[in-house]
Design a protein around this motif. Structure first.
Motif, PDB file in Angstrom:
ATOM      1  N   GLY A   1       2.098   2.093  -3.221  1.00 56.39           N
ATOM      2  CA  GLY A   1       1.077   2.479  -4.180  1.00 56.39           C
ATOM      3  C   GLY A   1       0.653   1.382  -5.129  1.00 56.39           C
ATOM      4  O   GLY A   1      -0.007   1.645  -6.144  1.00 56.39           O
ATOM      5  N   ARG A   2       0.980   0.120  -4.795  1.00 54.78           N
ATOM      6  CA  ARG A   2       0.680  -0.976  -5.712  1.00 54.78           C
ATOM      7  C   ARG A   2      -0.677  -1.607  -5.445  1.00 54.78           C
ATOM      8  O   ARG A   2      -1.228  -2.291  -6.307  1.00 54.78           O
ATOM      9  CB  ARG A   2       1.791  -2.032  -5.637  1.00 54.78           C
ATOM     10  CG  ARG A   2       3.160  -1.464  -5.941  1.00 54.78           C
ATOM     11  CD  ARG A   2       4.188  -2.547  -6.096  1.00 54.78           C
ATOM     12  NE  ARG A   2       3.908  -3.363  -7.272  1.00 54.78           N
ATOM     13  CZ  ARG A   2       4.570  -4.491  -7.559  1.00 54.78           C
ATOM     14  NH1 ARG A   2       5.519  -4.923  -6.735  1.00 54.78           N
ATOM     15  NH2 ARG A   2       4.267  -5.178  -8.636  1.00 54.78           N
ATOM     16  N   ILE A   3      -1.202  -1.433  -4.242  1.00 52.07           N
ATOM     17  CA  ILE A   3      -2.532  -1.901  -3.879  1.00 52.07           C
ATOM     18  C   ILE A   3      -3.164  -0.846  -2.983  1.00 52.07           C
ATOM     19  O   ILE A   3      -2.488   0.096  -2.548  1.00 52.07           O
ATOM     20  CB  ILE A   3      -2.503  -3.251  -3.122  1.00 52.07           C
ATOM     21  CG1 ILE A   3      -1.739  -3.092  -1.801  1.00 52.07           C
ATOM     22  CG2 ILE A   3      -1.922  -4.373  -3.974  1.00 52.07           C
ATOM     23  CD1 ILE A   3      -1.888  -4.248  -0.861  1.00 52.07           C
ATOM     24  N   ARG A   4      -4.460  -1.030  -2.689  1.00 50.23           N
ATOM     25  CA  ARG A   4      -5.123  -0.183  -1.699  1.00 50.23           C
ATOM     26  C   ARG A   4      -5.573  -1.072  -0.549  1.00 50.23           C
ATOM     27  O   ARG A   4      -6.421  -1.935  -0.723  1.00 50.23           O
ATOM     28  CB  ARG A   4      -6.321   0.540  -2.313  1.00 50.23           C
ATOM     29  CG  ARG A   4      -6.994   1.488  -1.322  1.00 50.23           C
ATOM     30  CD  ARG A   4      -8.191   2.148  -1.914  1.00 50.23           C
ATOM     31  NE  ARG A   4      -8.892   2.977  -0.941  1.00 50.23           N
ATOM     32  CZ  ARG A   4     -10.092   3.501  -1.122  1.00 50.23           C
ATOM     33  NH1 ARG A   4     -10.731   3.288  -2.252  1.00 50.23           N
ATOM     34  NH2 ARG A   4     -10.648   4.228  -0.187  1.00 50.23           N
ATOM     35  N   LYS A   5      -4.978  -0.870   0.601  1.00 45.23           N
ATOM     36  CA  LYS A   5      -5.276  -1.695   1.769  1.00 45.23           C
ATOM     37  C   LYS A   5      -6.570  -1.224   2.433  1.00 45.23           C
ATOM     38  O   LYS A   5      -6.847  -0.029   2.489  1.00 45.23           O
ATOM     39  CB  LYS A   5      -4.123  -1.612   2.760  1.00 45.23           C
ATOM     40  CG  LYS A   5      -4.256  -2.503   3.989  1.00 45.23           C
ATOM     41  CD  LYS A   5      -3.017  -2.383   4.855  1.00 45.23           C
ATOM     42  CE  LYS A   5      -3.148  -3.222   6.126  1.00 45.23           C
ATOM     43  NZ  LYS A   5      -4.191  -2.672   7.028  1.00 45.23           N
TER      44      LYS A   5
ATOM     45  N   SER B   1      -7.947   3.181 -10.881  1.00 43.82           N
ATOM     46  CA  SER B   1      -7.579   3.509 -12.246  1.00 43.82           C
ATOM     47  C   SER B   1      -8.374   4.728 -12.667  1.00 43.82           C
ATOM     48  O   SER B   1      -9.166   5.265 -11.913  1.00 43.82           O
ATOM     49  CB  SER B   1      -7.879   2.330 -13.172  1.00 43.82           C
ATOM     50  OG  SER B   1      -9.268   2.108 -13.225  1.00 43.82           O
TER      51      SER B   1
ATOM     52  N   LYS C   1      -7.529  -3.439  -5.701  1.00 44.75           N
ATOM     53  CA  LYS C   1      -6.746  -2.764  -6.730  1.00 44.75           C
ATOM     54  C   LYS C   1      -6.709  -1.259  -6.468  1.00 44.75           C
ATOM     55  O   LYS C   1      -7.668  -0.687  -5.965  1.00 44.75           O
ATOM     56  CB  LYS C   1      -7.336  -3.025  -8.117  1.00 44.75           C
ATOM     57  CG  LYS C   1      -7.229  -4.456  -8.568  1.00 44.75           C
ATOM     58  CD  LYS C   1      -8.015  -4.719  -9.840  1.00 44.75           C
ATOM     59  CE  LYS C   1      -7.446  -3.993 -11.019  1.00 44.75           C
ATOM     60  NZ  LYS C   1      -8.117  -4.369 -12.284  1.00 44.75           N
ATOM     61  N   THR C   2      -5.604  -0.640  -6.831  1.00 39.74           N
ATOM     62  CA  THR C   2      -5.535   0.805  -6.757  1.00 39.74           C
ATOM     63  C   THR C   2      -6.445   1.408  -7.807  1.00 39.74           C
ATOM     64  O   THR C   2      -6.774   0.760  -8.809  1.00 39.74           O
ATOM     65  CB  THR C   2      -4.098   1.309  -6.983  1.00 39.74           C
ATOM     66  OG1 THR C   2      -3.630   0.806  -8.232  1.00 39.74           O
ATOM     67  CG2 THR C   2      -3.184   0.845  -5.879  1.00 39.74           C
TER      68      THR C   2
ATOM     69  N   ASP D   1       0.835  -1.202   0.000  1.00 42.53           N
ATOM     70  CA  ASP D   1       0.000   0.000   0.000  1.00 42.53           C
ATOM     71  C   ASP D   1       0.871   1.252   0.000  1.00 42.53           C
ATOM     72  O   ASP D   1       0.606   2.219  -0.747  1.00 42.53           O
ATOM     73  CB  ASP D   1      -0.919  -0.017   1.219  1.00 42.53           C
ATOM     74  CG  ASP D   1      -1.845   1.189   1.271  1.00 42.53           C
ATOM     75  OD1 ASP D   1      -2.934   1.112   0.668  1.00 42.53           O
ATOM     76  OD2 ASP D   1      -1.487   2.195   1.905  1.00 42.53           O
TER      77      ASP D   1
ATOM     78  N   SER E   1     -11.526   6.213 -10.398  1.00 43.62           N
ATOM     79  CA  SER E   1     -10.877   7.223  -9.576  1.00 43.62           C
ATOM     80  C   SER E   1     -11.816   8.313  -9.110  1.00 43.62           C
ATOM     81  O   SER E   1     -11.400   9.255  -8.481  1.00 43.62           O
ATOM     82  CB  SER E   1      -9.734   7.860 -10.376  1.00 43.62           C
ATOM     83  OG  SER E   1     -10.269   8.531 -11.499  1.00 43.62           O
TER      84      SER E   1
ATOM     85  N   ARG F   1     -14.906   6.858  -0.529  1.00 37.96           N
ATOM     86  CA  ARG F   1     -14.537   7.019  -1.935  1.00 37.96           C
ATOM     87  C   ARG F   1     -15.298   8.214  -2.511  1.00 37.96           C
ATOM     88  O   ARG F   1     -16.507   8.310  -2.357  1.00 37.96           O
ATOM     89  CB  ARG F   1     -14.894   5.747  -2.708  1.00 37.96           C
ATOM     90  CG  ARG F   1     -14.802   5.870  -4.223  1.00 37.96           C
ATOM     91  CD  ARG F   1     -15.161   4.554  -4.863  1.00 37.96           C
ATOM     92  NE  ARG F   1     -15.268   4.684  -6.304  1.00 37.96           N
ATOM     93  CZ  ARG F   1     -15.469   3.659  -7.128  1.00 37.96           C
ATOM     94  NH1 ARG F   1     -15.595   2.437  -6.640  1.00 37.96           N
ATOM     95  NH2 ARG F   1     -15.555   3.847  -8.429  1.00 37.96           N
TER      96      ARG F   1
END
Length: 257
Positions: free
Chosen positions: A47-51, A61, A58-59, A44, A65, A218
């Motif tokens: 920046g490779r995943i969202r914990k 896109s 997935k982060t 996280d 977004s 979000r």
């Protein structure tokens, strides 16, 4: 397996599945949950995943977004189990005789399927599909379908005509689906859908939001209402601590399906 290789494998699983959970990863990689949590924290931070609490996804896109939303038909076939559970739970919250505004969305369509099994409700909606689901003689519901410009692949009516007709009604409840919920507001992606939702909120006394866990914490594009305007949230998973604190401070009742 070396930590670096395990983390790469986790990233690939997140890419393939969209979302993974600590318990399943611990079992798959035969390591402790604490080790998996450290892996997720590092991924996280990079920046490779969202914990999130209990897992990772997935982060964001460009398409998720907060700038755009997927096609309606695509949304109808995603998170279906969660939306069905939310719809069934929410349908039990309204007493016979209640008057309800219902907006258009994949989650409110799931709500309407469950609501069709109830009796004696008055529903005002801009969704031909929701109206059709509730138009069963055995339900004895009173239904009003708002007219206006047909939009979203024929799934809803929007625009000045629909809002003008809406102004002839007042309801005790409004049930909305949303594009996102931050710690200060509920949001949507489409301006005309936002205008319809705002008009429904303005003509009702109590606001119930239906949203699966991916919509929480979000942002989308347009503000529908302040979080403090929401009376009740029906979701499929307990919010993460920061979001739960914001909901509690705003006085929002959280119902877990």
């Amino acid at each position: 397996m070396k930590p670096a290789a395990r983390r790469e494998a986790i990233v690939q699983l997140v890419e393939d599945c969209g979302e993974v959970h600590v318990d399943a990863l611990s079992e798959q990689f035969e390591t402790s949950r604490e080790t998996i949590r450290r892996d997720l924290n590092e991924l996280d931070t990079a920046g490779r995943i969202r914990k999130f609490h209990g897992g990772a996804r997935k982060t964001a896109s460009f398409t998720d977004s907060g700038l755009t939303e997927g096609p309606f038909d695509a949304r109808m076939v995603t998170m279906t189990a969660e939306k069905t559970a939310i719809g069934r739970c929410a349908a039990e919250l309204f007493d016979e005789g209640a008057v309800i505004f219902v907006d258009t969305g994949s989650t409110t369509i799931a709500f309407a399927r469950a609501l069709a099994r109830r009796r004696g409700l008055t529903v005002i909606t801009n969704s031909p599909e929701i109206a059709g689901l509730l138009a069963r003689p055995e339900g004895h519901h009173r239904l009003y379908l708002l007219g206006g410009e047909i939009a979203a692949e024929g799934r809803e009516t929007l625009g000045a005509l629909a809002i003008e007709q809406l102004g002839r009604f007042k309801a005790e409840h409004v049930v909305l689906t949303i594009g996102g919920m931050t710690r200060g507001e509920i949001m949507d992606y489409d301006l005309r859908e936002t205008e319809m939702a705002r008009a429904m909120v303005a003509r009702s006394a109590k606001l119930t939001v239906l949203a699966d866990h991916t919509k929480l914490d979000r942002a989308a594009v347009f503000e529908v209402a302040a979080l403090s305007a929401v009376d009740r949230l029906v979701t499929d998973r307990a919010p993460e601590p920061e979001m739960a604190e914001a909901l509690a401070e705003a006085g929002v009742e959280v119902v877990i399906a």
